[in-house]
Scaffold this active site. Structure first.
Site, short mmCIF file in Angstrom:
data_model
loop_
_atom_site.label_atom_id
_atom_site.label_comp_id
_atom_site.label_asym_id
_atom_site.label_seq_id
_atom_site.Cartn_x
_atom_site.Cartn_y
_atom_site.Cartn_z
N HIS A 91 16.77 18.34 -17.60
CA HIS A 91 17.16 19.70 -17.23
C HIS A 91 18.67 19.75 -17.02
O HIS A 91 19.34 18.71 -16.95
CB HIS A 91 16.42 20.14 -15.97
CG HIS A 91 14.96 20.34 -16.19
ND1 HIS A 91 14.03 19.39 -15.85
CD2 HIS A 91 14.27 21.36 -16.75
CE1 HIS A 91 12.83 19.84 -16.18
NE2 HIS A 91 12.94 21.03 -16.73
N LEU A 101 9.62 13.38 -10.58
CA LEU A 101 10.48 14.00 -9.57
C LEU A 101 9.67 14.61 -8.43
O LEU A 101 9.91 14.34 -7.26
CB LEU A 101 11.34 15.08 -10.26
CG LEU A 101 12.25 15.93 -9.38
CD1 LEU A 101 13.37 15.11 -8.77
CD2 LEU A 101 12.84 17.10 -10.20
N VAL A 102 8.68 15.43 -8.78
CA VAL A 102 7.89 16.14 -7.77
C VAL A 102 6.91 15.19 -7.08
O VAL A 102 6.84 15.15 -5.84
CB VAL A 102 7.13 17.32 -8.41
CG1 VAL A 102 6.18 17.96 -7.41
CG2 VAL A 102 8.11 18.35 -8.95
N TYR A 160 4.97 25.17 -23.20
CA TYR A 160 4.79 24.66 -21.82
C TYR A 160 4.23 25.77 -20.93
O TYR A 160 3.31 25.55 -20.13
CB TYR A 160 6.15 24.18 -21.32
CG TYR A 160 6.18 23.63 -19.93
CD1 TYR A 160 5.66 22.37 -19.65
CD2 TYR A 160 6.77 24.35 -18.89
CE1 TYR A 160 5.72 21.85 -18.38
CE2 TYR A 160 6.84 23.83 -17.61
CZ TYR A 160 6.31 22.58 -17.36
OH TYR A 160 6.38 22.07 -16.09
N SER A 190 8.35 28.27 -13.05
CA SER A 190 8.76 29.67 -13.11
C SER A 190 8.81 30.20 -14.55
O SER A 190 8.91 31.40 -14.75
CB SER A 190 10.12 29.85 -12.44
OG SER A 190 11.10 29.05 -13.08
N CYS A 191 8.72 29.30 -15.55
CA CYS A 191 8.77 29.79 -16.94
C CYS A 191 7.46 30.43 -17.37
O CYS A 191 7.35 30.92 -18.50
CB CYS A 191 9.19 28.70 -17.90
SG CYS A 191 7.98 27.39 -18.07
N THR A 231 10.56 26.98 -8.68
CA THR A 231 11.70 27.32 -9.52
C THR A 231 12.27 26.04 -10.14
O THR A 231 11.67 24.97 -10.01
CB THR A 231 12.74 28.07 -8.67
OG1 THR A 231 13.69 28.67 -9.53
CG2 THR A 231 13.44 27.15 -7.67
N LYS A 253 0.72 25.94 -18.73
CA LYS A 253 0.70 26.16 -17.27
C LYS A 253 -0.11 27.40 -16.89
O LYS A 253 -0.82 27.41 -15.89
CB LYS A 253 2.14 26.26 -16.74
CG LYS A 253 2.89 24.93 -16.78
CD LYS A 253 2.28 23.92 -15.82
CE LYS A 253 3.00 22.60 -15.79
NZ LYS A 253 2.36 21.62 -14.91
N LEU A 278 13.93 22.65 -10.39
CA LEU A 278 14.03 21.65 -9.31
C LEU A 278 15.07 20.59 -9.64
O LEU A 278 15.39 20.36 -10.80
CB LEU A 278 12.68 20.97 -9.14
CG LEU A 278 11.52 21.90 -8.81
CD1 LEU A 278 10.19 21.17 -8.98
CD2 LEU A 278 11.66 22.45 -7.39
O1 GFB Z 1 17.52 23.28 -17.25
P1 GFB Z 1 17.37 23.70 -18.65
O2 GFB Z 1 17.28 22.64 -19.69
O3 GFB Z 1 16.09 24.59 -18.85
O4 GFB Z 1 18.63 24.63 -19.07
P2 GFB Z 1 15.63 26.12 -18.60
C1 GFB Z 1 19.10 25.66 -18.26
C2 GFB Z 1 20.34 26.26 -18.88
O5 GFB Z 1 21.40 25.31 -18.80
C3 GFB Z 1 20.25 26.67 -20.34
C4 GFB Z 1 22.07 25.22 -20.03
O6 GFB Z 1 20.93 27.89 -20.53
C5 GFB Z 1 20.97 25.52 -21.04
O7 GFB Z 1 21.52 25.90 -22.30
N1 GFB Z 1 22.70 23.90 -20.19
C6 GFB Z 1 24.05 23.67 -20.24
C7 GFB Z 1 22.10 22.70 -20.33
N2 GFB Z 1 24.31 22.39 -20.45
C8 GFB Z 1 23.13 21.75 -20.50
C9 GFB Z 1 22.76 20.38 -20.69
O8 GFB Z 1 23.61 19.49 -20.86
N3 GFB Z 1 21.43 20.09 -20.65
C10 GFB Z 1 20.48 21.05 -20.46
N4 GFB Z 1 19.18 20.70 -20.42
N5 GFB Z 1 20.79 22.37 -20.32
C11 GFB Z 1 13.36 24.87 -18.64
C12 GFB Z 1 12.11 25.04 -19.44
O9 GFB Z 1 14.12 25.97 -18.99
O10 GFB Z 1 13.19 24.93 -17.26
C13 GFB Z 1 10.97 24.31 -18.87
O11 GFB Z 1 12.39 24.67 -20.77
C14 GFB Z 1 10.85 24.52 -17.38
O12 GFB Z 1 9.81 24.73 -19.51
C15 GFB Z 1 12.15 24.21 -16.69
O13 GFB Z 1 10.44 25.83 -17.08
C16 GFB Z 1 12.11 24.42 -15.20
O14 GFB Z 1 15.77 26.53 -17.18
O15 GFB Z 1 16.24 27.03 -19.60
#
Ligand code: GFB
Length: 313
Positions: free
Chosen positions: A180, A15-16, A137, A109-110, A165, A141, A167
């Site tokens: 994500h 992506l990036v 992760y 940002s994590c 943040t 980083k 993306l």
């Molecule tokens: O984007 P995400 O997977 O990662 O999830 P983080 C963000 C929020 O969205 C969480 C909710 O609270 C998830 O439970 N969510 C709701 C979902 N529905 C869904 C879905 O269908 N799929 C996913 N994936 N999430 C990541 C880190 O954290 O962010 C990485 O694990 C990295 O290391 C990345 O920093 C940018 O924002 O929680």
């Protein structure tokens, strides 16, 4: 500066990295060095060493990493820790030893503590415990940031660390197990709208807050920082406002035309309660993002529909 140099974008299929290549090409950069994973495995130190010795790039954007959403991070801790340590150590170390003039390391940002003050300033690094779902992760980083700092102190290597943040944008991963939240919800709502399904299940409580930045804004910031930033401290890149996952879900339903129910599955983890970056350092340098969330989602949705069409053709 780097217009005249040879620019290596590590991770150009991601992506990036993809957005960086589009931006560099749009800005007229001719001398881009790109390698497919089959040609150069960045987890292999001997391959990375031979590549830098032979090609001798002048500038490096290190956008190659094992990345994924909350479920992937939580399910494959060893892969996220080991692969990222290997990739970044191999590339940063070889870059320094083979005369690279400047390197940009991309983090996330994590890296900041789970309960850091919001918005999170760069100074909150290493002031508290990390979010457990993505600590592997994050630790990798943080080690990358520290390697850049150490090489600057010990060898005067101009390595900078940029912390984006969450993306999104064209070229994202839409696999529901590893993606994500934003691409996951785009796919779920699109498929439910097409099938006229009665409901869509969203993971977690819907209350976590996330900040979303379009990857083209990030690429623009990266080129800006390659020219204007030279310091050992990391620098944040964000949109400046966040939204709840519930708000994102309703926005996605609207964009995709889904009219059914939205259900929250609280057996799935929420992760960090809030992640909003403090971007005052970047703003003080004179850079601000341009792509609002709704417009960015609409554009990404058009790209997603076109890519589905491409798969069917
Ligand atoms: O984007 P995400 O997977 O990662 O999830 P983080 C963000 C929020 O969205 C969480 C909710 O609270 C998830 O439970 N969510 C709701 C979902 N529905 C869904 C879905 O269908 N799929 C996913 N994936 N999430 C990541 C880190 O954290 O962010 C990485 O694990 C990295 O290391 C990345 O920093 C940018 O924002 O929680």
């Amino acid at each position: 500066m780097y217009p005249e140099g040879l620019v290596y974008v590590a991770g150009h299929r991601g992506l990036v990295g993809g957005a960086l290549v589009r931006k560099l090409q749009a800005d007229g950069y001719q001398r881009l060095l790109l390698r497919e994973r089959g040609e150069l495995d960045l987890t292999r130190q001997n391959e990375v060493e031979a590549f830098f010795a032979a090609e001798r790039p002048d500038y490096v954007f290190l956008a190659a990493a094992r990345v994924g959403g909350i479920h992937a991070n939580d399910s494959y801790p060893a892969d996220f820790l080991r692969d990222n340590l290997q990739i970044q150590t191999n590339v940063i170390d070889a870059a320094q030893r083979h005369g690279v003039r400047k390197l940009m390391f991309l983090g996330s940002s994590c890296i900041y503590p789970r309960l850091a003050p919001q918005p999170m300033p760069e100074e909150s690094l290493l002031t508290g415990p990390l979010e457990p779902t993505n600590q592997w992760y994050a630790i990798a980083k943080i080690a990358g940031i520290k390697l850049c700092q150490a090489l600057r102190r010990q060898h005067g290597f101009d390595a900078i660390s940029v912390m984006p943040t969450n993306l999104y944008g064209p070229g994202d991963n839409f696999d529901l197990e590893t993606s994500h939240v934003l691409p996951a919800l785009m796919r779920k709502f699109h498929e439910a709208a097409q099938a006229e399904a009665p409901e869509v299940v969203v993971w977690g409580s819907g209350t976590p807050r996330r900040e979303f930045l379009h990857v083209d804004d990030l690429a623009d910031a990266c080129l800006f920082l390659m020219r204007h930033y030279e310091d050992e401290e990391p620098i944040n890149v964000g949109w400046g406002q966040d939204a709840t996952i519930r708000e994102l879900a309703y926005l996605m339903a609207d964009v995709t035309g889904f009219e059914g129910r939205i259900v929250f599955d609280e057996t799935k983890p929420d992760g960090t309660p809030r992640k909003l970056l403090d971007t005052s350092k970047l703003e003080a340098l004179g850079w601000t993002p341009r792509i609002p969330l709704r417009a960015g989602i609409e554009e990404t949705y058009r790209w997603y529909l076109a890519s589905l069409q491409g798969l069917r053709d």
